[in-house]
Design an enzyme around this catalytic site. Sequence first.
Site, PDB file in Angstrom:
ATOM      1  CG  HIS A 281      -1.949   1.269   1.220  1.00  0.00           C
ATOM      2  ND1 HIS A 281      -3.053   1.048   0.876  1.00  0.00           N
ATOM      3  CD2 HIS A 281      -1.769   2.330   1.890  1.00  0.00           C
ATOM      4  CE1 HIS A 281      -3.891   2.216   1.034  1.00  0.00           C
ATOM      5  NE2 HIS A 281      -2.883   3.113   1.613  1.00  0.00           N
ATOM      6  CD  GLU A 282       1.739   3.640   3.578  1.00  0.00           C
ATOM      7  OE1 GLU A 282       1.893   4.443   2.969  1.00  0.00           O
ATOM      8  OE2 GLU A 282       0.468   3.290   4.362  1.00  0.00           O
TER       9      GLU A 282
ATOM     10  CG  HIS B 214       0.545   6.328  -0.789  1.00  0.00           C
ATOM     11  ND1 HIS B 214      -0.694   6.570  -1.523  1.00  0.00           N
ATOM     12  CD2 HIS B 214      -0.023   5.667   0.163  1.00  0.00           C
ATOM     13  CE1 HIS B 214      -1.941   6.331  -0.666  1.00  0.00           C
ATOM     14  NE2 HIS B 214      -1.425   5.802   0.280  1.00  0.00           N
TER      15      HIS B 214
END
Length: 451
Positions: A22-23, A26
């Site tokens: 997920h990170e 980003h």
Amino acid sequence: MLDWLWYAASFVVTLGILVSFHEFGHFWVARRCGVKVLTYSVGFGKAIWSRVARDGTRYQVGIIPLGGYVRMLDERVDDVSEQDKHVSFNAQSVYKRFAIVAAGPISNFILAIAVLWLMFGIGVPTVKPIIGEVQPGSIAAQANFVEGSEIVKVDSVEAYDWQQVQLGLMSAIGNDQLSITVRSPDGQLQQKTLNIKDWQFDPETETTFGSLGIQVFRPNVSTTLAQVVDDSPAQQAGLKAGDKVIELNGQPLQSWQQLTGTIAESAGVSLTLTIERQGIEQKITVIPGERERGSDVIGYLGIAPEVGELPEGYVFNHQYGIVGGLVKGAEQTWELMVVSVKMIGKLITGDVSVKNLAGPLSIAEGAGVSASSGFVYFLSFLALLSVNLGIINLVPLPMLDGGHLAFFIAEWVRGKPVSDKVQDICYRIGGALVFALMIIAISNDIMRFAF
């Protein structure tokens, strides 16, 4: 105690994988958009490991494994020099900021596709969803379901196994009607319409299909012994393959489950079995041995029953090639996304109880059980959580990615950013809602495991 240590380890590994991807979404898009990344962290709190790379980004692992973050250069919180303003997050166009924030949930969906692609490439041992007993007077009985029928589709969800049936039924909770396509024992496809307006389902005590009155097909298990293990308590007592157990402690034996249940509760306790051997009845005294099952000690004899034949193709390996597995992984991910969105909507409308919310303890148990069951089952659980994480993060609540995206959409429509005052109020309200949901989920966990 050992079980919970295993659950905890599985929980950390599972969340570590999900949060990292997920990170990274980003992080990767921020880099592509020319934004300077200060910190990439998996976990919160004090760093237990960190390293500063040549590009100046600090990579670290936090002590609390319940999330993570990517900290970017931002004039709203950092002292930014004139020469670095162009690489700050807030200086980017609304489209770039939207892409950076949306990349986290999208990465979770991509991870789910990749995990399911691997799972279907390896192959999933499973059984066809063939109906066993139909409970009289149940919703399924009212729709004329018959034993031996195979469930083919639940609404729009293809049902190749019971997990898919469960998925389709979960998405139908709160509806008035449900359509299930079955293949009858004579091979004909039939569409059944169920009235589920008054359907009551308690996830704590039953499965979705069980609450409708549908039981999983199980082959007939007789009380005749097919196997007696060498040097087992059963062999030492004189039991042989072919013996039919007809009485247990002087009472007629109703089923194999009754026998195994009594044996499990009778470690070291003498039992009297009446058997039929070559047409002659005789009594045999047996003393079950002891075995450890987790933290419990159960009795065992070392016997196996004769089992009736299974329907053709009942047990199969659900497997695809490289291209087929990728397509199936994408299809399954989409189905999970649709169900997740429907469940969130039904939580909001009250059609689904907040008792269904799972906290960290339930997730830890699910991770541990799936990992113990086998690698492919762990992959299935990982994909489910990854989709859920992506969908939840898209909910338009401040503090979540979806809240930021909502602000960016408003900025694009208005032509200017939402004021700091409005954002602050929204963050406070969103934070309170998220905190309340966390309290409910944790309370559900406590009620599940403590009582």
